[in-house]
Design a protein around this motif. Sequence first.
Motif, PDB file in Angstrom:
ATOM      1  N   TYR A 192      -4.765   3.078   0.885  1.00  0.00           N
ATOM      2  CA  TYR A 192      -4.618   3.574  -0.485  1.00  0.00           C
ATOM      3  C   TYR A 192      -3.617   2.717  -1.253  1.00  0.00           C
ATOM      4  O   TYR A 192      -2.680   2.166  -0.666  1.00  0.00           O
ATOM      5  CB  TYR A 192      -4.115   5.024  -0.488  1.00  0.00           C
ATOM      6  CG  TYR A 192      -5.206   6.062  -0.382  1.00  0.00           C
ATOM      7  CD1 TYR A 192      -5.547   6.857  -1.461  1.00  0.00           C
ATOM      8  CD2 TYR A 192      -5.901   6.254   0.806  1.00  0.00           C
ATOM      9  CE1 TYR A 192      -6.553   7.815  -1.360  1.00  0.00           C
ATOM     10  CE2 TYR A 192      -6.898   7.204   0.924  1.00  0.00           C
ATOM     11  CZ  TYR A 192      -7.220   7.987  -0.168  1.00  0.00           C
ATOM     12  OH  TYR A 192      -8.205   8.932  -0.077  1.00  0.00           O
TER      13      TYR A 192
ATOM     14  N   SER B  69       0.839  -1.201   0.000  1.00  0.00           N
ATOM     15  CA  SER B  69       0.000   0.000   0.000  1.00  0.00           C
ATOM     16  C   SER B  69       0.874   1.251   0.000  1.00  0.00           C
ATOM     17  O   SER B  69       2.101   1.183   0.085  1.00  0.00           O
ATOM     18  CB  SER B  69      -0.895   0.018   1.236  1.00  0.00           C
ATOM     19  OG  SER B  69      -1.672  -1.145   1.304  1.00  0.00           O
ATOM     20  N   HIS B  70       0.212   2.390  -0.063  1.00  0.00           N
ATOM     21  CA  HIS B  70       0.891   3.686   0.070  1.00  0.00           C
ATOM     22  C   HIS B  70       1.574   3.740   1.435  1.00  0.00           C
ATOM     23  O   HIS B  70       1.007   3.298   2.439  1.00  0.00           O
ATOM     24  CB  HIS B  70      -0.151   4.806  -0.043  1.00  0.00           C
ATOM     25  CG  HIS B  70       0.425   6.174  -0.141  1.00  0.00           C
ATOM     26  ND1 HIS B  70       0.948   6.833   0.950  1.00  0.00           N
ATOM     27  CD2 HIS B  70       0.568   7.023  -1.200  1.00  0.00           C
ATOM     28  CE1 HIS B  70       1.377   8.022   0.583  1.00  0.00           C
ATOM     29  NE2 HIS B  70       1.172   8.161  -0.718  1.00  0.00           N
ATOM     30  N   SER B  71       2.793   4.263   1.477  1.00  0.00           N
ATOM     31  CA  SER B  71       3.581   4.254   2.723  1.00  0.00           C
ATOM     32  C   SER B  71       2.912   5.035   3.852  1.00  0.00           C
ATOM     33  O   SER B  71       3.035   4.671   5.020  1.00  0.00           O
ATOM     34  CB  SER B  71       4.979   4.826   2.464  1.00  0.00           C
ATOM     35  OG  SER B  71       4.882   6.138   1.933  1.00  0.00           O
TER      36      SER B  71
ATOM     37  N   LEU C  96       3.736   2.305  -7.950  1.00  0.00           N
ATOM     38  CA  LEU C  96       4.008   0.871  -8.108  1.00  0.00           C
ATOM     39  C   LEU C  96       2.970   0.217  -9.012  1.00  0.00           C
ATOM     40  O   LEU C  96       3.319  -0.565  -9.922  1.00  0.00           O
ATOM     41  CB  LEU C  96       4.015   0.216  -6.724  1.00  0.00           C
ATOM     42  CG  LEU C  96       4.545  -1.206  -6.623  1.00  0.00           C
ATOM     43  CD1 LEU C  96       5.952  -1.310  -7.178  1.00  0.00           C
ATOM     44  CD2 LEU C  96       4.517  -1.668  -5.166  1.00  0.00           C
TER      45      LEU C  96
ATOM     46  N   ASN D 135      -0.431   2.059  -3.749  1.00  0.00           N
ATOM     47  CA  ASN D 135       0.819   2.737  -4.087  1.00  0.00           C
ATOM     48  C   ASN D 135       0.751   3.007  -5.590  1.00  0.00           C
ATOM     49  O   ASN D 135       1.024   2.131  -6.401  1.00  0.00           O
ATOM     50  CB  ASN D 135       2.011   1.853  -3.727  1.00  0.00           C
ATOM     51  CG  ASN D 135       3.340   2.534  -3.971  1.00  0.00           C
ATOM     52  OD1 ASN D 135       3.482   3.326  -4.908  1.00  0.00           O
ATOM     53  ND2 ASN D 135       4.310   2.225  -3.137  1.00  0.00           N
TER      54      ASN D 135
END
Length: 199
Positions: A126, A119-121, A131, A128
Motif C-alpha cells: 500500500y 510504502s505504508h509501514s 506522505l 503511504n
Amino acid sequence: MDVPKLLYRIDRIVRTILYIVTCCLATLLMLACIGISYRIVWYGFGAIFCLCVIVRICLSPFVKSDEEEEFEQKVNYILEQKAQQHKQVVSVSSDYSPLCNLSAQQEKQIIQILHDLPSHSDKPDYINLALIARYLTALEQLNKINLSNRTALRAWVANVTAKTVPSSSQFNEAIPNKNRSEVAKVRRQLEKLLGVQPK
C-alpha cells in the motif's frame, strides 16, 4: 462428475438429513417425557442418525469442514474486493496525467520520486497516503499538478506508484495535506529539483 464435488454434495445432503433426524428425535424425546412412546420410530430414526454420523465421519477427510468453507469464503471475498478495487483504480486512461507546467524530463523526475516513496509501514503493498498527500499538496502549491479530478488522480497515483491506494473516501480526505511544516519541507525539495524560485 468431479469426485471431490460429488463427495461434498453427499456430505451436505447427509448433514441436512442428520439435522432433520435430530429434530425428529428431539420431538420424540419430548413426547416420551409426557408418556407417549414410539419405539419403532425411535429405532428407525436412531438407525438413520447413526448411519448419517458414520457417513460424515468417513467423508470428513475428503470434504471441507464448515469452518474451512467459511474461512475460504471470507478469503475469496477479500480477494474479490481487492481485485475490484484494482479494476476501479486502473480504469482511467493510461494517457491521463494531472501534472502540468513541467517539461517531459521534469515530469519523469516527479513520477520517479512518487514511485520511490516508502510504502505504508504495516502494509508494504500500500502507498503511504500521508506522505503521498504531502507531495501532491506541495506540487499543487507550486502549480505543477491539478488535483480537481480525484477519481482520476487516485488511479494515476496507483499506476505511478505500482501500489494499492486506499478507498476513495480516505484518499479524498487526505488531500490536501494539513501538515504545513511537512508540506513546506517537501515543497523546498521540489523547488530545488525543478529549479523553481521559492515564493
